[in-house]
Design a protein around this motif. Structure first.
Motif, PDB file in Angstrom:
ATOM      1  N   TRP A 351     -16.508  -5.724 -48.333  1.00 52.42           N
ATOM      2  CA  TRP A 351     -17.094  -5.426 -46.594  1.00 52.42           C
ATOM      3  C   TRP A 351     -16.459  -5.650 -45.836  1.00 52.42           C
ATOM      4  O   TRP A 351     -16.944  -3.934 -44.709  1.00 52.42           O
ATOM      5  CB  TRP A 351     -17.241  -7.098 -46.113  1.00 52.42           C
ATOM      6  N   TRP A 352     -14.580  -4.919 -46.236  1.00 52.67           N
ATOM      7  CA  TRP A 352     -13.905  -4.500 -44.886  1.00 52.67           C
ATOM      8  C   TRP A 352     -13.935  -3.254 -45.097  1.00 52.67           C
ATOM      9  O   TRP A 352     -14.764  -2.762 -43.766  1.00 52.67           O
ATOM     10  CB  TRP A 352     -12.578  -5.495 -44.780  1.00 52.67           C
ATOM     11  N   LEU A 353     -13.993  -2.280 -45.873  1.00 50.52           N
ATOM     12  CA  LEU A 353     -14.720  -1.434 -45.975  1.00 50.52           C
ATOM     13  C   LEU A 353     -16.110  -0.367 -45.417  1.00 50.52           C
ATOM     14  O   LEU A 353     -15.986  -0.052 -44.708  1.00 50.52           O
ATOM     15  CB  LEU A 353     -13.817  -1.355 -47.645  1.00 50.52           C
ATOM     16  N   GLY A 386      -3.578 -12.569 -41.290  1.00 45.52           N
ATOM     17  CA  GLY A 386      -3.334 -10.989 -41.484  1.00 45.52           C
ATOM     18  C   GLY A 386      -3.656 -10.196 -42.800  1.00 45.52           C
ATOM     19  O   GLY A 386      -3.397  -8.555 -42.522  1.00 45.52           O
ATOM     20  N   LYS A 387      -4.978 -10.344 -43.164  1.00 44.21           N
ATOM     21  CA  LYS A 387      -5.309  -9.124 -44.339  1.00 44.21           C
ATOM     22  C   LYS A 387      -6.787  -8.893 -43.663  1.00 44.21           C
ATOM     23  O   LYS A 387      -7.213  -9.173 -42.708  1.00 44.21           O
ATOM     24  CB  LYS A 387      -5.863 -10.601 -45.835  1.00 44.21           C
ATOM     25  N   ILE A 388      -6.898  -7.372 -43.855  1.00 48.54           N
ATOM     26  CA  ILE A 388      -7.308  -6.879 -42.922  1.00 48.54           C
ATOM     27  C   ILE A 388      -8.221  -6.768 -44.479  1.00 48.54           C
ATOM     28  O   ILE A 388      -9.771  -6.036 -43.914  1.00 48.54           O
ATOM     29  CB  ILE A 388      -7.626  -5.848 -43.252  1.00 48.54           C
ATOM     30  N   THR A 389      -8.624  -6.870 -45.732  1.00 46.15           N
ATOM     31  CA  THR A 389      -9.460  -7.292 -46.611  1.00 46.15           C
ATOM     32  C   THR A 389     -10.539  -8.622 -46.491  1.00 46.15           C
ATOM     33  O   THR A 389     -10.381  -9.425 -46.870  1.00 46.15           O
ATOM     34  CB  THR A 389      -8.639  -6.459 -48.173  1.00 46.15           C
ATOM     35  N   MET A 390     -11.011  -8.268 -44.842  1.00 50.00           N
ATOM     36  CA  MET A 390     -11.967  -9.825 -44.808  1.00 50.00           C
ATOM     37  C   MET A 390     -13.237  -9.189 -45.433  1.00 50.00           C
ATOM     38  O   MET A 390     -13.859  -7.588 -45.674  1.00 50.00           O
ATOM     39  CB  MET A 390     -11.725  -9.533 -43.749  1.00 50.00           C
ATOM     40  N   GLY A 391     -13.860 -10.394 -46.283  1.00 47.84           N
ATOM     41  CA  GLY A 391     -14.795 -10.567 -46.349  1.00 47.84           C
ATOM     42  C   GLY A 391     -16.160 -10.921 -45.365  1.00 47.84           C
ATOM     43  O   GLY A 391     -15.370 -10.755 -44.073  1.00 47.84           O
ATOM     44  N   PRO A 392     -17.086 -10.926 -46.081  1.00 46.90           N
ATOM     45  CA  PRO A 392     -18.487 -11.318 -44.903  1.00 46.90           C
ATOM     46  C   PRO A 392     -18.003 -12.633 -44.194  1.00 46.90           C
ATOM     47  O   PRO A 392     -17.862 -13.575 -44.264  1.00 46.90           O
ATOM     48  CB  PRO A 392     -19.832 -11.199 -45.681  1.00 46.90           C
TER      49      PRO A 392
END
Length: 465
Positions: A351-353, A386-392
């Motif tokens: 999602w984040w990408l 601190g995680k940029i790889t976030m889901g919806p």
């Protein structure tokens, strides 16, 4: 007005600026100050999708048979054939051996021994005549061969398809016709179509049909009503340089102002068609309240949302009377989805990408970044992990959290583009989202850096924004 455009109604006056909200396979919430509540993520799959191409089965390896056995079988077959001949050599039916159609199909579904047309042949002949009439602009010819109660639906479909500029309409049968108790024949029909002068990318639509057969003539008895916008509604449309914008009569006055910004949005999105050629035509459907609930079976999308993408098949939007600046931002974001992910929506882990790159494509003047930063800063301060790889966003997430998640996704993709360059950022996106490769290996091979370090560096930039 561009050459080839048709004026429909007068442009609508711009309303006060506000933040539109979108929910769909790809979502978008343009950022401006003081946003209203934003929606949770939504990842439906359109009801009508491509029919998978059957994979040819391996040829069965039959055991070798000796020449003697083959000769014996041939002799027996010859004797059976001779016994089946009546006086004068005409074929007769042997007891217990009804004449079946080809390939084991029911009698009547396939050709007889005399080569008479099959039920499939008769249905395809009728479909072929409909297609020819449709593409030739022959409405009367298109409406021939219909059973009772079907005229209105077919007339509406004809009008919408012509308004959209249909250029291809190729019918094929998905399966063999099967006979019903009432004597009619049912069969799934696939139509491959495209809209706009010079279109080449065909989209499939599959419908259930029923037919009556009288002699060599097939007549449509039933035809499934689908939720494709052009099938479910009577549409009007405008064509610009690169975009077709369509809507019902109630929204006809909004099409021109949407088209103006849509053509500009297409110019931006084209630059990010990194994997496949940019579509010949981007398609935009402007929905009213009822259409919003019914098109593409998206009835569970709330009325407060503003748009969703089904890839190159088209995007659906409402709130078309918003400001011109918002329209271009929304349309550029949606067209960004078309050129980056198409109809493959990816998974929640991407999602984040997916949202970050669409926001990045639309953020040409930095207004989206500036609009999202206040909520990003609050989110970071209040305990971001601190995680940029976030889901919806979670279903019950606040509007501020949702906007912050979009903002972090945008900042993360922007970080990748600035640190490694746009080409590598796009290659990285393609490897992770389109090719389903792990982040770690994609980062090492494409970005030339360990993912842990890349993610940490971009997270630091988010915190310092």
């Amino acid at each position: 007005m561009n050459d080839g455009e048709q004026q429909v109604g007068a442009p609508v006056e711009e309303s006060a600026a506000f933040i539109p909200r979108q929910r769909g396979p790809q979502m978008y919430v343009p950022a401006q100050p003081l946003p209203p509540p934003l929606p949770p993520a939504y990842w439906p799959t359109p009801s009508t999708g491509p029919v998978p191409t059957p994979i040819p089965a391996r040829r069965r390896r039959w055991p070798l048979v000796s020449g003697v056995v083959v000769a014996t079988l041939l002799v027996l077959a010859l004797l059976v054939w001779i016994a089946s001949l009546g006086p004068g050599g005409q074929t007769v039916t042997l007891p217990g051996h009804g004449l079946a159609g080809r390939s084991g199909a029911p009698a009547g579904a396939a050709a007889t021994a005399k080569g008479e047309p099959t039920v499939s042949d008769k249905i395809l002949d009728a479909l072929g005549k409909q297609s020819k009439a449709l593409l030739a602009g022959d409405k009367d010819g298109y409406l021939k061969g219909l059973g009772a109660g079907l005229q209105d639906g077919f007339a509406r479909r004809y009008g919408s398809l012509h308004a959209m500029g249909v250029q291809s309409w190729k019918p094929t049968l998905v399966d063999k016709p099967s006979q019903n108790a009432d004597g009619t024949w049912s069969v799934l029909v696939r139509f491959d179509y495209c809209f706009g002068q010079g279109c080449t990318q065909l989209f499939p639509q599959v419908v259930q049909t029923s037919w009556t057969i009288a002699g060599d003539t097939a007549t449509v008895a039933k035809y499934e009503q689908t939720s494709e916008p052009w099938d479910a509604s009577a549409l009007q449309a405008l064509a610009g340089r690169r975009v077709i914008v369509a809507g019902s009569a109630a929204n006809a006055g909004k099409l021109q102002r949407v088209l103006t910004k849509a053509d500009a949005a297409a110019d931006v999105a084209d630059r990010y068609a990194h994997w496949d050629p940019a579509p010949k035509w981007y398609i935009v459907y402007v929905a009213g309240e009822g259409e919003w609930k019914s098109w593409w079976d998206n009835g569970d999308i709330g009325a407060s949302y503003d748009g969703y993408s089904t890839g190159p098949r088209g995007i659906v939007m409402q709130s078309a009377d918003a400001t011109q600046s918002w329209l271009q931002t929304l349309l550029t974001h949606e067209f960004g989805h078309v050129v980056t992910v198409g109809e493959d929506y990816g998974g929640a882990e991407d999602w984040w990408l997916i949202e970050g790159i669409a926001d990045y494509i639309a953020d040409r003047d930095g207004s989206t970044t500036r609009g999202r930063l206040p909520d990003v800063r609050k989110f970071v301060k209040n305990g971001w992990d601190g995680k940029i790889t976030m889901g919806p966003p979670p279903e019950k997430a606040s509007s501020a959290e949702i906007d912050a998640r979009y903002g972090i996704a945008l900042l993360a993709v922007t970080c990748l583009a600035k640190k490694f360059g746009e080409p590598k950022m796009l290659d990285f996106f393609g490897a992770v989202v389109r090719e389903k490769k792990p982040l770690e290996s994609s980062s090492s091979t494409i970005l030339g850096a360990e993912w842990s370090g890349v993610a940490s560096g971009c997270a630091t930039q988010v915190r310092n924004s």
